[in-house]
Design a protein around this motif. Structure first.
Motif, PDB file in Angstrom:
ATOM      1  N   LEU A  27       0.841  -1.189  -0.055  1.00 54.16           N
ATOM      2  CA  LEU A  27      -0.117   0.086   0.081  1.00 54.16           C
ATOM      3  C   LEU A  27       0.822   1.116  -0.013  1.00 54.16           C
ATOM      4  N   MET A  28       2.121   1.112   0.410  1.00 53.78           N
ATOM      5  CA  MET A  28       2.945   2.421   0.575  1.00 53.78           C
ATOM      6  C   MET A  28       3.330   2.997  -0.909  1.00 53.78           C
ATOM      7  N   PHE A  29       2.904   2.171  -2.088  1.00 50.47           N
ATOM      8  CA  PHE A  29       3.134   2.691  -3.529  1.00 50.47           C
ATOM      9  C   PHE A  29       1.898   3.385  -3.932  1.00 50.47           C
ATOM     10  N   LEU A  30       0.760   3.560  -3.212  1.00 55.14           N
ATOM     11  CA  LEU A  30      -0.282   4.291  -3.571  1.00 55.14           C
ATOM     12  C   LEU A  30      -0.458   5.554  -3.126  1.00 55.14           C
ATOM     13  N   LYS A  31      -1.182   6.381  -3.688  1.00 59.70           N
ATOM     14  CA  LYS A  31      -1.549   7.637  -2.903  1.00 59.70           C
ATOM     15  C   LYS A  31      -2.723   7.732  -2.295  1.00 59.70           C
ATOM     16  N   ALA A  32      -2.603   8.269  -1.051  1.00 59.72           N
ATOM     17  CA  ALA A  32      -3.798   8.365  -0.009  1.00 59.72           C
ATOM     18  C   ALA A  32      -4.335   6.886   0.069  1.00 59.72           C
ATOM     19  N   PRO A  33      -3.450   5.882   0.232  1.00 61.64           N
ATOM     20  CA  PRO A  33      -3.922   4.597   0.462  1.00 61.64           C
ATOM     21  C   PRO A  33      -4.793   4.121   1.794  1.00 61.64           C
ATOM     22  N   ARG A  34      -5.704   3.237   1.431  1.00 60.29           N
ATOM     23  CA  ARG A  34      -6.461   2.840   2.849  1.00 60.29           C
ATOM     24  C   ARG A  34      -6.682   1.371   2.704  1.00 60.29           C
ATOM     25  N   TYR A  35      -6.731   0.816   4.053  1.00 65.39           N
ATOM     26  CA  TYR A  35      -6.449  -0.755   4.052  1.00 65.39           C
ATOM     27  C   TYR A  35      -7.767  -1.256   3.603  1.00 65.39           C
ATOM     28  N   PRO A  36      -7.435  -2.391   2.678  1.00 68.02           N
ATOM     29  CA  PRO A  36      -8.766  -2.973   2.110  1.00 68.02           C
ATOM     30  C   PRO A  36      -9.399  -4.160   2.748  1.00 68.02           C
ATOM     31  N   VAL A  37      -8.484  -4.487   4.006  1.00 61.52           N
ATOM     32  CA  VAL A  37      -9.002  -5.430   4.793  1.00 61.52           C
ATOM     33  C   VAL A  37      -8.953  -4.892   6.251  1.00 61.52           C
ATOM     34  N   CYS A  38      -9.636  -5.703   7.147  1.00 59.27           N
ATOM     35  CA  CYS A  38      -9.457  -5.452   8.785  1.00 59.27           C
ATOM     36  C   CYS A  38      -8.273  -6.485   9.015  1.00 59.27           C
ATOM     37  N   ALA A  39      -7.816  -6.086  10.429  1.00 63.80           N
ATOM     38  CA  ALA A  39      -6.792  -7.016  10.670  1.00 63.80           C
ATOM     39  C   ALA A  39      -6.935  -7.090  12.278  1.00 63.80           C
ATOM     40  N   ALA A  54       5.582   6.073   4.844  1.00 60.25           N
ATOM     41  CA  ALA A  54       5.943   7.133   3.876  1.00 60.25           C
ATOM     42  C   ALA A  54       7.527   7.157   4.259  1.00 60.25           C
ATOM     43  N   ALA A  55       8.245   6.825   5.322  1.00 59.80           N
ATOM     44  CA  ALA A  55       9.716   6.991   5.779  1.00 59.80           C
ATOM     45  C   ALA A  55      10.303   5.847   4.943  1.00 59.80           C
ATOM     46  N   PHE A  56       9.730   4.728   4.713  1.00 61.43           N
ATOM     47  CA  PHE A  56      10.265   3.593   3.980  1.00 61.43           C
ATOM     48  C   PHE A  56      10.328   4.032   2.911  1.00 61.43           C
ATOM     49  N   ALA A  57       9.203   4.659   2.088  1.00 64.01           N
ATOM     50  CA  ALA A  57       9.180   4.729   0.468  1.00 64.01           C
ATOM     51  C   ALA A  57      10.267   5.818   0.186  1.00 64.01           C
ATOM     52  N   ALA A  58      10.523   6.925   1.250  1.00 58.69           N
ATOM     53  CA  ALA A  58      11.261   7.814   0.885  1.00 58.69           C
ATOM     54  C   ALA A  58      12.710   7.292   1.006  1.00 58.69           C
ATOM     55  N   MET A  59      13.024   6.030   1.629  1.00 55.86           N
ATOM     56  CA  MET A  59      14.294   5.360   1.734  1.00 55.86           C
ATOM     57  C   MET A  59      14.475   4.536   0.359  1.00 55.86           C
ATOM     58  N   LEU A  60      13.492   4.130  -0.142  1.00 49.91           N
ATOM     59  CA  LEU A  60      13.548   3.391  -1.184  1.00 49.91           C
ATOM     60  C   LEU A  60      13.893   4.311  -2.469  1.00 49.91           C
ATOM     61  N   ARG A  61      13.385   5.615  -2.478  1.00 51.08           N
ATOM     62  CA  ARG A  61      13.622   6.461  -3.708  1.00 51.08           C
ATOM     63  C   ARG A  61      15.102   6.872  -3.712  1.00 51.08           C
ATOM     64  N   GLU A  62      15.951   6.524  -2.518  1.00 45.46           N
ATOM     65  CA  GLU A  62      17.295   6.862  -2.351  1.00 45.46           C
ATOM     66  C   GLU A  62      18.317   5.831  -2.953  1.00 45.46           C
ATOM     67  N   SER A  63      17.825   4.538  -3.222  1.00 44.28           N
ATOM     68  CA  SER A  63      18.474   3.443  -3.538  1.00 44.28           C
ATOM     69  C   SER A  63      17.791   2.587  -4.566  1.00 44.28           C
ATOM     70  N   VAL A  64      18.305   2.545  -5.824  1.00 41.91           N
ATOM     71  CA  VAL A  64      17.448   1.878  -6.717  1.00 41.91           C
ATOM     72  C   VAL A  64      17.663   0.308  -6.525  1.00 41.91           C
ATOM     73  N   ASP A  65      18.790  -0.159  -6.041  1.00 42.99           N
ATOM     74  CA  ASP A  65      19.030  -1.544  -5.585  1.00 42.99           C
ATOM     75  C   ASP A  65      18.109  -1.922  -4.606  1.00 42.99           C
ATOM     76  N   THR A  66      17.889  -1.103  -3.638  1.00 39.96           N
ATOM     77  CA  THR A  66      17.063  -1.667  -2.504  1.00 39.96           C
ATOM     78  C   THR A  66      15.723  -1.665  -3.084  1.00 39.96           C
ATOM     79  N   CYS A  67      15.339  -0.780  -3.810  1.00 38.51           N
ATOM     80  CA  CYS A  67      13.927  -0.700  -4.584  1.00 38.51           C
ATOM     81  C   CYS A  67      13.633  -2.004  -5.360  1.00 38.51           C
ATOM     82  N   PHE A  68      14.790  -2.472  -6.155  1.00 37.07           N
ATOM     83  CA  PHE A  68      14.411  -3.720  -6.917  1.00 37.07           C
ATOM     84  C   PHE A  68      14.410  -4.849  -5.725  1.00 37.07           C
ATOM     85  N   GLU A  69      15.162  -4.725  -4.666  1.00 36.69           N
ATOM     86  CA  GLU A  69      15.285  -5.909  -3.711  1.00 36.69           C
ATOM     87  C   GLU A  69      13.698  -6.063  -3.126  1.00 36.69           C
TER      88      GLU A  69
END
Length: 234
Positions: free
Chosen positions: A82-94, A108-123
């Motif tokens: 869901l972190m790759f969506l804009k304004a995401p909402r959970y599609p299920v209950c937990a 959001a912090a995790f997605a920002a970290m991915l933007r700094e590393s292409v290799d990590t993004c591919f992982e």
């Protein structure tokens, strides 16, 4: 917390520095048995790693009925895509099936970290792709196999070839919903497998007696029901 997160397939490829960044924005969460973590439609700001306990992810029908989508166990993450969506909402209950310990990771912090590393993004993309393949296999299991085959496949998946049994820790009603069958059908199939000598059941302990015979049941792909005339979900 860093050593715990290394156990997650999604996070195992991250460097120590990256994991330190993740933990700086993470929170430890305790859930009591039955406690909800989030509800269908809530804004999605975190994804989660399960350290201890189990959770059920499920959707609610307008009438209030539950359909279990996934049972999440220790070492697994969920809600990360869901972190790759804009304004995401959970599609299920937990909700927790038992007392549970989780780590909530700021999406959001995790997605920002991915933007700094292409290799990590591919992982991460690779880990999500493997999860997708697993989900496709699950769809095949639910649509191409009857109730007996689904239960047999579930039992075989819980017991590696070098083991004989396991403790059925998930409530039968929850497990039946996960397999898209009725609870009474799950019980009926389990009784038949016991009568056929494939397994033995003592309380919550399930032991595989004849793995070859159980594998034959797992391979069945017709829509005939065990002793009934209904569709595969009855």
């Amino acid at each position: 917390m860093i050593e715990l997160l290394r156990k997650a397939p999604l996070l195992s490829g991250l460097s120590t520095e990256q994991l330190e960044h993740v933990t700086a924005h993470a929170v430890a969460i305790h859930l009591d048995e039955g406690q909800w973590l989030f509800r269908q439609g809530d804004p999605s700001r975190r994804f989660y790693f399960v350290h201890h306990g189990q959770l059920r992810l499920f959707r609610l029908s307008p009438e209030g009925g539950e359909k279990v989508i996934e049972i999440v166990s220790p070492g697994q993450t969920f809600a990360e895509a869901l972190m790759f969506l804009k304004a995401p909402r959970y599609p299920v209950c937990a909700a927790a099936l038992e007392d549970a310990e989780l780590i909530g990771i700021d999406a959001a912090a995790f997605a920002a970290m991915l933007r700094e590393s292409v290799d990590t993004c591919f992982e991460v993309m690779g880990a999500l792709s493997r999860r997708l393949r697993g989900l496709i296999a699950e769809i095949d299991n639910l649509t191409l196999h009857n109730a007996t085959s689904r239960v047999a496949r579930y039992l075989l998946a819980q017991v590696p070839a070098d083991r004989q049994g396991f403790a059925l820790e998930v409530p039968k009603g929850v497990l039946a919903s996960r397999l898209s069958i009725q609870p009474e059908t799950f019980s009926r199939v389990l009784r038949q497998l016991t009568q056929d000598g494939c397994v033995s059941v003592a309380g919550a302990q399930v032991t595989i007696i004849d793995r070859a015979a159980l594998s034959e049941r797992a391979a069945v792909a017709d829509t005939a029901e065990l002793g009934g005339k209904g569709g595969v979900g009855h």
